[in-house]
Design a protein around this motif. Structure first.
Motif, short mmCIF file in Angstrom:
data_model
loop_
_atom_site.label_atom_id
_atom_site.label_comp_id
_atom_site.label_asym_id
_atom_site.label_seq_id
_atom_site.Cartn_x
_atom_site.Cartn_y
_atom_site.Cartn_z
N SER A 4 0.84 -1.19 0.00
CA SER A 4 0.00 0.00 0.00
C SER A 4 0.87 1.23 0.00
CB SER A 4 -0.90 0.02 1.24
OG SER A 4 -0.16 0.39 2.37
N LYS A 5 0.26 2.41 0.00
CA LYS A 5 0.98 3.68 0.05
C LYS A 5 0.99 4.24 1.46
CE LYS A 5 2.44 4.85 -4.09
NZ LYS A 5 3.79 5.34 -4.36
N HIS A 6 0.89 3.41 2.46
CA HIS A 6 0.76 3.92 3.83
C HIS A 6 1.79 3.32 4.76
CE1 HIS A 6 -2.95 5.79 2.58
NE2 HIS A 6 -3.33 4.64 2.09
N GLY A 7 3.03 3.09 4.25
CA GLY A 7 4.09 2.60 5.12
C GLY A 7 3.96 1.12 5.41
N ALA A 8 4.63 0.65 6.49
CA ALA A 8 4.63 -0.76 6.82
C ALA A 8 3.23 -1.24 7.20
CB ALA A 8 5.59 -1.02 7.98
N HIS A 9 2.90 -2.42 6.78
CA HIS A 9 1.59 -2.98 7.10
C HIS A 9 1.70 -4.49 7.03
CE1 HIS A 9 0.76 -4.10 2.87
NE2 HIS A 9 1.50 -3.04 2.61
N ARG A 10 0.69 -5.18 7.50
CA ARG A 10 0.70 -6.64 7.48
C ARG A 10 0.78 -7.12 6.04
NH1 ARG A 10 -3.89 -9.50 10.85
NH2 ARG A 10 -2.74 -8.36 12.45
N GLY A 11 1.75 -7.99 5.78
CA GLY A 11 1.92 -8.52 4.43
C GLY A 11 2.88 -7.69 3.59
N SER A 12 3.29 -6.51 4.06
CA SER A 12 4.25 -5.70 3.32
C SER A 12 5.64 -6.27 3.50
CB SER A 12 4.23 -4.26 3.85
OG SER A 12 5.35 -3.55 3.38
N PRO A 13 6.51 -6.20 2.45
CA PRO A 13 7.86 -6.71 2.60
C PRO A 13 8.80 -5.75 3.31
CG PRO A 13 7.50 -6.00 0.34
CD PRO A 13 6.18 -5.87 1.06
N LEU A 14 8.30 -4.87 4.13
CA LEU A 14 9.17 -4.01 4.92
C LEU A 14 9.69 -4.76 6.13
CD1 LEU A 14 7.40 -0.53 5.00
CD2 LEU A 14 9.44 -1.18 3.77
N GLY A 15 11.00 -4.67 6.37
CA GLY A 15 11.59 -5.33 7.52
C GLY A 15 11.46 -4.48 8.77
N PRO A 16 11.71 -5.07 9.94
CA PRO A 16 11.57 -4.35 11.20
C PRO A 16 12.73 -3.42 11.50
CG PRO A 16 12.30 -6.58 11.61
CD PRO A 16 12.05 -6.50 10.14
N ARG A 17 13.89 -3.61 10.84
CA ARG A 17 15.07 -2.84 11.20
C ARG A 17 15.16 -1.50 10.49
NH1 ARG A 17 18.91 -7.80 9.85
NH2 ARG A 17 17.22 -8.01 8.36
N SER A 18 14.75 -1.45 9.26
CA SER A 18 14.86 -0.25 8.45
C SER A 18 13.78 -0.30 7.38
CB SER A 18 16.25 -0.18 7.80
OG SER A 18 16.25 0.72 6.72
N PRO A 19 13.28 0.87 6.97
CA PRO A 19 12.29 0.85 5.89
C PRO A 19 12.87 0.39 4.56
CG PRO A 19 12.94 3.09 6.42
CD PRO A 19 13.52 2.21 7.49
N PHE A 20 14.20 0.29 4.47
CA PHE A 20 14.83 -0.15 3.23
C PHE A 20 15.23 -1.63 3.28
CE2 PHE A 20 16.30 4.49 3.06
CZ PHE A 20 15.17 4.87 2.34
N VAL A 21 14.87 -2.33 4.36
CA VAL A 21 15.10 -3.77 4.44
C VAL A 21 13.82 -4.47 4.00
CG1 VAL A 21 15.59 -5.72 5.96
CG2 VAL A 21 16.81 -3.56 6.28
N ALA A 43 12.42 8.40 5.28
CA ALA A 43 13.87 8.29 5.29
C ALA A 43 14.36 8.14 6.73
CB ALA A 43 14.51 9.51 4.65
N PRO A 44 15.10 7.08 7.04
CA PRO A 44 15.53 6.85 8.43
C PRO A 44 16.59 7.84 8.90
CG PRO A 44 16.50 5.23 6.98
CD PRO A 44 15.54 6.02 6.14
N SER A 45 17.26 8.49 7.96
CA SER A 45 18.28 9.50 8.28
C SER A 45 18.46 10.37 7.04
CB SER A 45 19.60 8.84 8.68
OG SER A 45 20.08 8.04 7.61
N ARG A 46 19.24 11.44 7.18
CA ARG A 46 19.51 12.29 6.02
C ARG A 46 20.34 11.50 5.02
NH1 ARG A 46 23.25 15.60 3.72
NH2 ARG A 46 22.48 17.53 2.75
N ILE A 47 19.95 11.59 3.73
CA ILE A 47 20.66 10.89 2.67
C ILE A 47 21.09 11.91 1.63
CG2 ILE A 47 20.48 9.12 0.88
CD1 ILE A 47 18.19 7.87 2.51
N GLY A 48 22.38 12.06 1.42
CA GLY A 48 22.82 13.01 0.42
C GLY A 48 24.26 13.40 0.60
N ILE A 49 24.60 14.59 0.11
CA ILE A 49 25.94 15.13 0.22
C ILE A 49 25.89 16.40 1.05
CG2 ILE A 49 26.81 14.05 -1.88
CD1 ILE A 49 26.16 16.52 -3.43
N GLU A 50 27.01 17.11 1.11
CA GLU A 50 27.13 18.19 2.09
C GLU A 50 26.05 19.26 1.96
OE1 GLU A 50 30.47 21.38 3.73
OE2 GLU A 50 30.94 20.06 2.06
N LEU A 51 25.80 19.76 0.75
CA LEU A 51 24.92 20.92 0.59
C LEU A 51 23.49 20.56 0.25
CD1 LEU A 51 27.23 23.46 -1.31
CD2 LEU A 51 26.58 23.46 1.10
N ILE A 52 23.21 19.31 -0.07
CA ILE A 52 21.84 18.95 -0.46
C ILE A 52 21.61 17.47 -0.20
CG2 ILE A 52 22.40 18.44 -2.88
CD1 ILE A 52 19.70 19.84 -3.61
#
Length: 200
Positions: A4-21, A43-52
């Motif tokens: 679904s478009k609503h984050g982790a849910h029953r039956g979703s392949p999202l792991g418990p450790r990170s939304p990218f697992v 996003a579990p943390s900022r992802i990018g480079i110094e200025l953006i």
């Protein structure tokens, strides 16, 4: 099977450790089997480079296909998210979007691919029926983002004298400038006495 478009849910392949697992147990190591994953995670943390970069907590859209192949799980698809940063010339805030296309193979335990790759970062691994997309996403986003983001292509930058953004004064009738005393005369100007002094 799509999430679904609503984050982790029953039956979703999202792991418990990170939304990218992602949980790939439903593939069952059967070559040719496939599942799709279409979801929005934070996003579990900022992802990018110094200025953006993608700020922590920003919505990240994952539109992925997970396929079982003979050596592992092939993950392909797009990852997109909003970005925030600052102009490299005038330091004003800039916003935008980034979209990357992933194609990553995660080797099954004891597969030939797993056995012939010594470096941990050379190929991903299927661990406990999961694949971790966090590092591939971090690497791909870093390569896609501009090293020197600009608020506009012809940004004039900052005034070297007072530090204000020159774009803010472009519409002024008078050009933005400062009277600069030649440093060779600055000491003499400081030593100059008023007219009523020095007379005796």
């Amino acid at each position: 099977m799509a999430g679904s478009k609503h984050g982790a849910h029953r039956g979703s392949p999202l792991g418990p450790r990170s939304p990218f697992v992602l949980d790939v147990s439903r593939l069952g190591m059967r070559p040719g089997s496939m599942i799709t994953f279409d979801d929005t995670v934070s996003a579990p943390s900022r992802i990018g480079i110094e200025l953006i970069g993608i700020p922590e907590g920003a919505p990240v859209d994952l539109d992925l296909r997970l396929e079982s192949v003979s050596e592992g799980v092939l993950v392909s698809g797009t990852v997109s998210a909003p970005t925030e940063g600052e102009c490299s010339r005038c330091l004003t805030p800039v916003t935008g979007d980034v979209e990357i296309y992933l194609t990553e193979l995660f080797a099954y335990p004891d597969s030939a691919t797993e056995a012939t790759t010594d470096e941990d970062d050379e190929v991903g691994r299927v661990v406990d029926d999961t694949v971790d997309l966090e590092q591939p996403i971090i690497d791909a986003v870093g390569m896609m983002l501009p090293f020197s983001p600009l608020c506009r292509e012809d940004c004039p930058g900052l005034c070297p004298e007072c530090g204000i953004p020159l774009a803010d004064v472009e519409a002024d009738a008078e050009p933005h400038r400062h009277d600069v005393v030649d440093p060779r005369w600055a000491k003499l100007a400081a030593l100059q006495l008023p007219d009523d002094e020095g007379r005796g």
